[in-house]
Design an enzyme around this catalytic site. Structure first.
Site, short mmCIF file in Angstrom:
data_model
loop_
_atom_site.label_atom_id
_atom_site.label_comp_id
_atom_site.label_asym_id
_atom_site.label_seq_id
_atom_site.Cartn_x
_atom_site.Cartn_y
_atom_site.Cartn_z
N ARG A 223 24.90 28.53 6.51
CA ARG A 223 26.28 29.00 6.65
C ARG A 223 27.16 28.16 5.72
NH1 ARG A 223 24.63 33.16 8.42
NH2 ARG A 223 24.91 34.00 10.50
N HIS A 271 26.35 36.44 0.31
CA HIS A 271 25.74 36.50 1.65
C HIS A 271 24.83 37.73 1.80
CE1 HIS A 271 26.30 35.19 6.09
NE2 HIS A 271 25.15 35.80 5.95
P1 NDP Z 1 16.30 29.38 14.64
O1 NDP Z 1 17.20 29.24 15.80
O2 NDP Z 1 14.98 30.09 14.80
O3 NDP Z 1 15.95 27.92 14.05
C1 NDP Z 1 16.91 26.94 13.94
C2 NDP Z 1 16.24 25.65 13.45
O4 NDP Z 1 17.26 24.68 13.18
C3 NDP Z 1 15.30 25.03 14.48
O5 NDP Z 1 14.16 24.48 13.85
C4 NDP Z 1 16.16 23.90 15.07
O6 NDP Z 1 15.42 22.80 15.54
C5 NDP Z 1 16.95 23.47 13.86
N1 NDP Z 1 18.17 22.78 14.27
C6 NDP Z 1 19.24 23.25 14.96
N2 NDP Z 1 20.15 22.28 15.14
C7 NDP Z 1 19.66 21.17 14.55
C8 NDP Z 1 20.13 19.85 14.40
N3 NDP Z 1 21.31 19.46 14.90
N4 NDP Z 1 19.36 18.97 13.74
C9 NDP Z 1 18.17 19.33 13.24
N5 NDP Z 1 17.64 20.58 13.36
C10 NDP Z 1 18.39 21.49 14.01
O7 NDP Z 1 17.14 30.07 13.48
P2 NDP Z 1 16.66 31.07 12.34
O8 NDP Z 1 15.57 30.44 11.59
O9 NDP Z 1 16.43 32.42 12.91
O10 NDP Z 1 17.99 31.16 11.46
C11 NDP Z 1 18.58 30.02 10.89
C12 NDP Z 1 19.95 30.35 10.32
O11 NDP Z 1 19.81 31.06 9.09
C13 NDP Z 1 20.84 31.28 11.14
O12 NDP Z 1 21.43 30.59 12.22
C14 NDP Z 1 21.86 31.71 10.10
O13 NDP Z 1 22.91 30.76 10.05
C15 NDP Z 1 21.08 31.67 8.80
N6 NDP Z 1 20.85 33.01 8.26
C16 NDP Z 1 21.41 33.33 7.04
C17 NDP Z 1 21.23 34.58 6.50
C18 NDP Z 1 21.75 34.90 5.15
O14 NDP Z 1 21.70 36.07 4.76
N7 NDP Z 1 22.23 33.95 4.39
C19 NDP Z 1 20.47 35.63 7.20
C20 NDP Z 1 19.91 35.18 8.45
C21 NDP Z 1 20.11 33.92 8.96
P3 NDP Z 1 14.39 22.90 16.78
O15 NDP Z 1 13.21 23.70 16.24
O16 NDP Z 1 14.02 21.51 17.08
O17 NDP Z 1 15.12 23.62 17.87
C1 OXD Z 2 22.60 36.78 9.90
C2 OXD Z 2 23.20 36.80 8.58
O1 OXD Z 2 22.90 35.87 10.66
O2 OXD Z 2 23.24 37.88 7.97
O3 OXD Z 2 21.76 37.66 10.18
O4 OXD Z 2 23.65 35.78 8.06
#
Ligand code: NDP
Ligand code: OXD
Length: 308
Positions: A223, A271
Site C-alpha cells: 500500500r 495500482h
Molecule cells: P496476508 O494477510 O495473507 O499476509 C500478510 C503477511 O504480512 C503475513 O505474512 C503477516 O505475518 C505479515 N505481517 C503483517 N503485519 C506484519 C508486521 N507488523 N510485521 C511483519 N509481518 C507482518 O495478506 P496477502 O498476502 O493476501 O496480501 C498482502 C497485501 O498485499 C494486502 O494486504 C494488500 O495491501 C496488498 N495487495 C496489493 C495489490 C495490488 O494490486 N497492488 C493486490 C492485492 C493485495 P504473519 O504470517 O506472521 O501473520
Molecule cells: C486488493 C488490491 O487489495 O487490489 O485486492 O489492492
C-alpha cells in the site's frame, strides 16, 4: 440468507450469474434493486459507508472484494461483525505476474535502458547472474508466498520476513522486528507485500531502506502509506538505492505534479498489480458462506484486533 453486493455493476452481473447457478439458496441483491435491509446478513464491498453499515441491522459478515481490508473504517463496524479478506486465484495469479515482471525489469537493468533509449545511447551493462541477485519479500502471507514460489526457478537467492517467520523450503525466513535489519541487509531487491496496519504504516523509511545494500531496489505492491516518499527520493538521489517500481502510492491517483512521475529511477503503475476476478471471487465467497454456515473457519478471516 441474503448477500448485498455493492461493487462494480458489470462485475456484479458475473457474481449474480454464479450465485444463481451454484448457490440458489443465497439471495443476491445489489443497490440497483429494492431489498429489505433487515434480510442482509452478508455484505460484499470495497469501502462501505457508515450509513450503509448502520442501515443493516442483521449484518454478520463484511467480505472485502479485494485482498486488503485497510480501506474499511473499523470504527463504524460493530465489533461482532466478522471481516473477511478476498483470497481467490485471480488475485494471486496477477500478483505473481506483476512481481515477477518487476523483479526481472530491475534485475535486467530496464530503468537504465529506459534512460539510455531517451538519449539514443547504446550502452550495454554487464549481466549479473540471478544467483548473485538476492530477493527479499516482506509479508509471507498468501501473496508473498506465491511470489516466492514463482521466483524460485530463476535461481535468485530468496529470503522472506514476516511477524511469525514460518518455514518455506528454499527461502531464508526471518521473524519479527528484531530480525528486520539482518533481513534487509540481504535484499538487493526488496518486495513489500505487507498489509497496511498501524504497525506497518511508514515501514519503508530512511531507517529501514538505508539498511538495504548499496544499489538495492524497491518494489512496493503493498500500500502507498507503507512508504515514506521523501526518504525514497533522498535515498535514490544519494544513489544508495538504484530504483523503485511502485504500483501503490499515497494518494491514489498520484497527482500529476508529484515528483515520482518524472523521477528517472522510478517506474509507476496505477495500482494494477492484481485485480480480483469476479468469477473466482463469487466462488470464494460462496465457499466461505458455506463454511460459516457449517460453523467452520472461513478462508481469509481477519483478526480485527491485529488489523489483517
Ligand atoms: P496476508 O494477510 O495473507 O499476509 C500478510 C503477511 O504480512 C503475513 O505474512 C503477516 O505475518 C505479515 N505481517 C503483517 N503485519 C506484519 C508486521 N507488523 N510485521 C511483519 N509481518 C507482518 O495478506 P496477502 O498476502 O493476501 O496480501 C498482502 C497485501 O498485499 C494486502 O494486504 C494488500 O495491501 C496488498 N495487495 C496489493 C495489490 C495490488 O494490486 N497492488 C493486490 C492485492 C493485495 P504473519 O504470517 O506472521 O501473520
Ligand atoms: C486488493 C488490491 O487489495 O487490489 O485486492 O489492492
Amino acid at each position: 440468507m441474503t448477500l448485498l453486493y455493492t461493487s462494480d455493476p458489470e462485475r456484479g452481473r458475473i457474481w449474480r450469474g454464479i450465485f444463481a447457478a451454484e448457490a440458489p439458496d443465497i439471495a443476491f441483491v445489489d443497490p440497483a434493486q429494492p431489498y429489505d435491509p433487515a434480510a442482509i446478513r452478508y455484505l460484499a464491498a470495497w469501502a462501505p459507508s457508515a450509513e450503509l453499515i448502520a442501515s443493516l441491522p442483521n449484518l454478520e459478515i463484511l467480505f472485502s472484494i479485494g485482498a486488503g481490508i485497510d480501506q474499511f473504517d473499523m470504527m463504524v463496524l460493530p465489533p461482532h461483525i466478522r471481516v473477511v479478506r478476498m483470497i481467490e486465484p485471480g488475485i494471486t495469479a496477477g500478483m505473481v505476474e506483476y512481481a515477477t515482471m518487476a523483479v526481472l525489469a530491475l534485475h535486467r537493468n530496464l530503468i537504465d535502458y529506459r534512460e539510455a533509449q531517451k538519449e539514443a545511447r547504446w550502452a550495454p551493462i554487464k549481466l549479473k547472474p540471478a544467483g548473485e541477485r538476492r530477493i527479499g519479500v516482506m509479508g509471507l502471507g498468501n501473496l508473498g508466498q506465491a511470489v516466492l514460489q514463482a521466483l524460485k526457478p530463476f535461481g535468485f537467492p530468496l529470503s522472506g520476513w514476516s511477524r511469525s517467520g514460518g518455514a518455506i523450503e528454499g527461502v531464508d525466513c526471518h521473524a519479527g522486528a528484531d530480525a528486520l535489519p539482518a533481513f534487509l541487509g540481504r535484499c538487493d531487491i526488496l518486495i513489500c507485500l505487507l498489509p497496511l496496519t498501524e504497525e506497518t504504516r511508514g515501514i519503508l523509511c530512511r531507517d529501514s531502506l538505508s539498511k538495504l545494500p548499496q544499489g538495492a531496489a524497491l518494489i512496493n505492491v503493498g500500500r502507498g502509506p507503507h512508504l515514506e516518499e521523501h526518504d525514497l527520493l533522498s535515498l535514490l538521489d544519494e544513489a544508495h538505492l538504484s530504483g523503485a517500481v511502485l504500483d501503490v502510492t499515497d494518494p491514489e491517483p498520484l497527482p500529476a505534479d508529484h515528483p515520482f512521475w518524472a523521477h528517472p529511477r522510478i517506474m509507476i503503475t496505477p495500482h494494477i498489480a492484481s485485480m480480483t476476478r469476479p468469477d473466482g471471487a463469487a466462488r470464494a465467497l460462496i465457499a466461505n458462506i458455506r463454511r460459516f454456515s457449517a460453523g467452520q473457519p472461513m478462508d481469509g478471516e481477519v483478526a480485527r484486533d491485529r488489523g489483517y
